[in-house]
Write a protein that holds these residues in place. Structure first.
Motif, PDB file in Angstrom:
ATOM      1  N   LYS A  87       0.832  -1.196   0.000  1.00  0.00           N
ATOM      2  CA  LYS A  87       0.000   0.000   0.000  1.00  0.00           C
ATOM      3  C   LYS A  87       0.877   1.260   0.000  1.00  0.00           C
ATOM      4  CE  LYS A  87      -4.060   1.928   0.333  1.00  0.00           C
ATOM      5  NZ  LYS A  87      -5.106   1.790  -0.647  1.00  0.00           N
ATOM      6  N   GLU A  88       1.958   1.257   0.785  1.00  0.00           N
ATOM      7  CA  GLU A  88       2.886   2.389   0.798  1.00  0.00           C
ATOM      8  C   GLU A  88       3.486   2.621  -0.581  1.00  0.00           C
ATOM      9  OE1 GLU A  88       5.816   1.581   3.808  1.00  0.00           O
ATOM     10  OE2 GLU A  88       4.515   2.268   5.424  1.00  0.00           O
ATOM     11  N   VAL A  89       3.902   1.553  -1.234  1.00  0.00           N
ATOM     12  CA  VAL A  89       4.474   1.673  -2.576  1.00  0.00           C
ATOM     13  C   VAL A  89       3.422   2.210  -3.541  1.00  0.00           C
ATOM     14  CG1 VAL A  89       5.357   0.333  -4.542  1.00  0.00           C
ATOM     15  CG2 VAL A  89       6.266  -0.070  -2.252  1.00  0.00           C
ATOM     16  N   GLN A  90       2.216   1.701  -3.440  1.00  0.00           N
ATOM     17  CA  GLN A  90       1.125   2.157  -4.304  1.00  0.00           C
ATOM     18  C   GLN A  90       0.858   3.651  -4.107  1.00  0.00           C
ATOM     19  OE1 GLN A  90      -2.928   0.747  -3.398  1.00  0.00           O
ATOM     20  NE2 GLN A  90      -3.002   0.010  -5.521  1.00  0.00           N
ATOM     21  N   LEU A  91       0.827   4.094  -2.870  1.00  0.00           N
ATOM     22  CA  LEU A  91       0.603   5.510  -2.580  1.00  0.00           C
ATOM     23  C   LEU A  91       1.748   6.369  -3.107  1.00  0.00           C
ATOM     24  CD1 LEU A  91      -0.831   5.242   1.043  1.00  0.00           C
ATOM     25  CD2 LEU A  91      -2.081   5.888  -1.034  1.00  0.00           C
ATOM     26  N   HIS A  92       2.972   5.884  -2.947  1.00  0.00           N
ATOM     27  CA  HIS A  92       4.141   6.605  -3.445  1.00  0.00           C
ATOM     28  C   HIS A  92       4.081   6.746  -4.966  1.00  0.00           C
ATOM     29  CE1 HIS A  92       8.214   8.109  -3.577  1.00  0.00           C
ATOM     30  NE2 HIS A  92       8.547   7.149  -4.409  1.00  0.00           N
ATOM     31  N   ARG A  93       3.763   5.673  -5.653  1.00  0.00           N
ATOM     32  CA  ARG A  93       3.648   5.729  -7.120  1.00  0.00           C
ATOM     33  C   ARG A  93       2.541   6.685  -7.558  1.00  0.00           C
ATOM     34  NH1 ARG A  93       4.433  -0.629  -8.257  1.00  0.00           N
ATOM     35  NH2 ARG A  93       6.699  -0.612  -8.290  1.00  0.00           N
ATOM     36  N   GLU A  95       1.504   9.281  -5.930  1.00  0.00           N
ATOM     37  CA  GLU A  95       1.966  10.644  -5.698  1.00  0.00           C
ATOM     38  C   GLU A  95       2.933  11.094  -6.785  1.00  0.00           C
ATOM     39  OE1 GLU A  95       3.317  13.556  -2.103  1.00  0.00           O
ATOM     40  OE2 GLU A  95       3.469  11.401  -1.800  1.00  0.00           O
ATOM     41  N   ILE A  96       3.835  10.223  -7.184  1.00  0.00           N
ATOM     42  CA  ILE A  96       4.764  10.547  -8.272  1.00  0.00           C
ATOM     43  C   ILE A  96       3.983  10.821  -9.551  1.00  0.00           C
ATOM     44  CG2 ILE A  96       6.538   9.589  -9.794  1.00  0.00           C
ATOM     45  CD1 ILE A  96       7.676   8.169  -7.291  1.00  0.00           C
TER      46      ILE A  96
END
Length: 143
Positions: A87-93, A95-96
Motif C-alpha cells: 500500500k505504501e508503494v502504491q501511494l508513493h507511485r 503521488e509521483i
C-alpha cells in the motif's frame, strides 16, 4: 509530499482501522480451512481482492520466501506487513504520477526541458538553472 523535509525518507503510513479490518477479513476469507496461514494460492487470491491484480510467479515466490520457514505459509501478521508495504508503494507511485501530471501541462506523457524549467521556477525559484538542468539530465538518464 511523501518525503519528509529532512531527507529522502518516506514518512510512515498507517492504515485506518477500517482498512486494517478489511485486510484481516480478506486474510480470513482466503484462509478457507482456518489453518491460520495463507498458502501461495491463498495469497494470490488475497492480492487480487485487495489490489486488483494477480501477482506474478516472481512476486509470489518472493513473498513466500520472506516468511518464517517453520510455517507452511504467510501468517496474519506477516500478511498485514506485506499489505502495508504494498500500500505504501502504491501511494508513493500515485503521488509521483500526480506530480508528473501537474508538470506535464500539455498531456504528452513526457516532460521537455522547458516544462521542467517552468515547473521548477514555480516551486523552487531560487534554484539555479544549472541545478535544474543537472536534475533533468539525471532523471532522463535514469529512465
Amino acid at each position: 509530499m511523501f518525503f519528509s523535509e529532512a531527507g529522502a525518507r518516506p514518512r510512515t503510513w498507517e492504515a485506518s482501522p477500517s482498512e486494517h479490518r478489511k485486510w484481516v477479513e480478506v486474510f480470513k476469507a482466503c484462509d478457507e480451512d482456518n489453518k491460520g496461514y495463507l498458502s501461495r494460492e491463498d495469497f494470490k487470491v488475497a492480492v487480487v481482492m485487495l489490489f486488483g491484480y494477480k501477482p506474478s510467479k516472481i512476486e509470489a515466490d518472493s513473498m513466500m520466501s520472506s516468511v518464517n520457514p517453520n510455517t507452511s505459509g504467510i501468517l496474519l501478521e506477516e500478511f498485514l506487513n506485506i499489505v502495508r508495504k504494498k500500500k505504501e508503494v502504491q501511494l508513493h507511485r500515485n503521488e509521483i504520477r500526480h506530480i508528473f501530471t501537474a508538470f506535464d501541462r500539455h498531456y504528452r506523457g513526457y516532460l521537455t526541458l522547458e516544462d521542467f524549467k517552468k515547473a521548477f521556477r514555480q516551486v523552487a525559484p531560487k534554484l539555479s538553472e544549472r541545478t535544474v538542468l543537472d536534475v533533468f539530465r539525471t532523471g532522463a538518464n535514469s529512465c
